[in-house]
Design a protein around this motif. Sequence first.
Motif, short mmCIF file in Angstrom:
data_model
loop_
_atom_site.label_atom_id
_atom_site.label_comp_id
_atom_site.label_asym_id
_atom_site.label_seq_id
_atom_site.Cartn_x
_atom_site.Cartn_y
_atom_site.Cartn_z
N ALA A 1 -3.82 3.15 1.69
CA ALA A 1 -3.59 1.80 1.17
C ALA A 1 -2.57 1.83 0.05
N VAL A 2 -1.89 0.69 -0.11
CA VAL A 2 -0.97 0.49 -1.23
C VAL A 2 -1.36 -0.80 -1.92
N HIS A 3 -1.45 -0.75 -3.26
CA HIS A 3 -1.65 -1.94 -4.08
C HIS A 3 -0.46 -2.08 -5.02
N CYS A 4 0.10 -3.28 -5.10
CA CYS A 4 1.24 -3.55 -5.97
C CYS A 4 0.90 -4.67 -6.94
N THR A 5 1.24 -4.48 -8.20
CA THR A 5 1.28 -5.58 -9.15
C THR A 5 2.72 -6.10 -9.16
N VAL A 6 2.89 -7.41 -9.02
CA VAL A 6 4.23 -7.97 -8.81
C VAL A 6 4.48 -9.16 -9.74
N ARG A 7 5.77 -9.45 -9.90
CA ARG A 7 6.20 -10.67 -10.60
C ARG A 7 7.00 -11.50 -9.60
N ILE B 1 9.01 -24.56 4.37
CA ILE B 1 8.52 -23.30 3.78
C ILE B 1 9.04 -23.15 2.35
N VAL B 2 8.34 -22.32 1.60
CA VAL B 2 8.79 -21.86 0.29
C VAL B 2 8.81 -20.34 0.36
N ALA B 3 9.94 -19.74 0.06
CA ALA B 3 10.07 -18.29 0.11
C ALA B 3 9.86 -17.69 -1.27
N PHE B 4 9.71 -16.40 -1.31
CA PHE B 4 9.50 -15.73 -2.60
C PHE B 4 10.07 -14.32 -2.57
N GLU B 5 10.38 -13.85 -3.77
CA GLU B 5 10.78 -12.47 -4.01
C GLU B 5 9.81 -11.90 -5.03
N LEU B 6 9.18 -10.79 -4.71
CA LEU B 6 8.18 -10.17 -5.58
C LEU B 6 8.72 -8.84 -6.10
N THR B 7 8.99 -8.78 -7.38
CA THR B 7 9.42 -7.53 -7.99
C THR B 7 8.19 -6.69 -8.29
N VAL B 8 8.16 -5.47 -7.79
CA VAL B 8 6.99 -4.61 -7.98
C VAL B 8 7.04 -4.00 -9.38
N LEU B 9 6.03 -4.32 -10.17
CA LEU B 9 5.93 -3.83 -11.54
C LEU B 9 5.15 -2.52 -11.61
N GLN B 10 4.16 -2.41 -10.76
CA GLN B 10 3.32 -1.21 -10.72
C GLN B 10 2.84 -1.00 -9.29
N LEU B 11 2.76 0.23 -8.86
CA LEU B 11 2.39 0.54 -7.49
C LEU B 11 1.38 1.68 -7.48
N GLN B 12 0.35 1.51 -6.67
CA GLN B 12 -0.62 2.57 -6.40
C GLN B 12 -0.63 2.84 -4.91
N CYS B 13 -0.53 4.09 -4.53
CA CYS B 13 -0.64 4.49 -3.14
C CYS B 13 -1.78 5.49 -3.02
N LYS B 14 -2.80 5.10 -2.29
CA LYS B 14 -3.99 5.94 -2.13
C LYS B 14 -4.06 6.47 -0.71
N ILE B 15 -4.12 7.78 -0.59
CA ILE B 15 -4.25 8.44 0.70
C ILE B 15 -5.55 9.24 0.66
N LYS B 16 -6.60 8.67 1.24
CA LYS B 16 -7.93 9.29 1.18
C LYS B 16 -8.21 9.97 2.52
N LEU B 17 -8.00 11.27 2.55
CA LEU B 17 -8.14 12.04 3.80
C LEU B 17 -8.91 13.33 3.56
N ASN B 18 -9.84 13.30 2.60
CA ASN B 18 -10.69 14.46 2.33
C ASN B 18 -9.90 15.67 1.85
N GLN B 19 -8.82 15.39 1.09
CA GLN B 19 -7.97 16.49 0.61
C GLN B 19 -8.74 17.53 -0.19
N HIS B 20 -9.80 17.10 -0.90
CA HIS B 20 -10.54 17.99 -1.80
C HIS B 20 -11.58 18.84 -1.07
N ARG B 21 -11.68 18.70 0.26
CA ARG B 21 -12.65 19.48 1.04
C ARG B 21 -11.91 20.23 2.15
N PRO B 22 -11.17 21.28 1.82
CA PRO B 22 -10.36 21.96 2.83
C PRO B 22 -11.16 22.55 3.99
N GLU B 23 -12.44 22.83 3.76
CA GLU B 23 -13.25 23.40 4.84
C GLU B 23 -13.47 22.40 5.97
#
Length: 203
Positions: free
Chosen positions: A103-109, A153-175
């Motif tokens: 998942a990706v979460h963005c804080t935008v203006r 329609i009303v269009a918009f441009e969202l400038t990304v101020l902060q971004l989080q990208c979470k990749i949860k695939l059990n990286q901490h359990r190599p076994e």
Amino acid sequence: MYMPPHFTAKDQAHAATLIRENPFASLISCDDEGVPYVTHLPIHLEERAEGFVLLGHFARANPHARFLASRPTAAVTFLGPHGYQSPRIYPDLKRVPSWNYVAVHCTVRATLIDDPEGKDALLKKLIGDHEPPYAEQWRQLPQDFAHALLGGIVAFELTVLQLQCKIKLNQHRPESHAALKAGYAAGNEQERGLALWMERVGI
């Protein structure tokens, strides 16, 4: 969102890939009562020198445009593949089920775009993302008809101020990696997507 270090993507290219492969986003603002208001809509990503910019549009009747005009800071979320994780992937029995996802979460203006030329340019970018051959048909529409559509329609441009990208695939359990990857590779479309992400991040 909750971001344990072992699930936090360090490479911003992963975020760009996830957004482009999963452009149907949730745009979240607060309404006039302070309650979260969500619009689900396709987003076009541009990578500019100053960072990520997200482009899209609402129906004019959607009050979300008004919320952004008065409160331009908002959040945008993108969800990639996700799937169940069985405890059977572990060699020991003291394990429980979980759920993996990207998942990706963005804080935008937000900046609203309401001139016909700006909206037309934005629509052509979305057409290019999803059905490039339609661009010719769009150009051939009668001018007054196209202008009426743009007025709806009303269009918009969202400038990304902060971004989080979470990749949860059990990286901490190599076994667990070999069994997890094999199970996902043989699974449904979402699970095969997780197997691809395991390849991308080197698991």
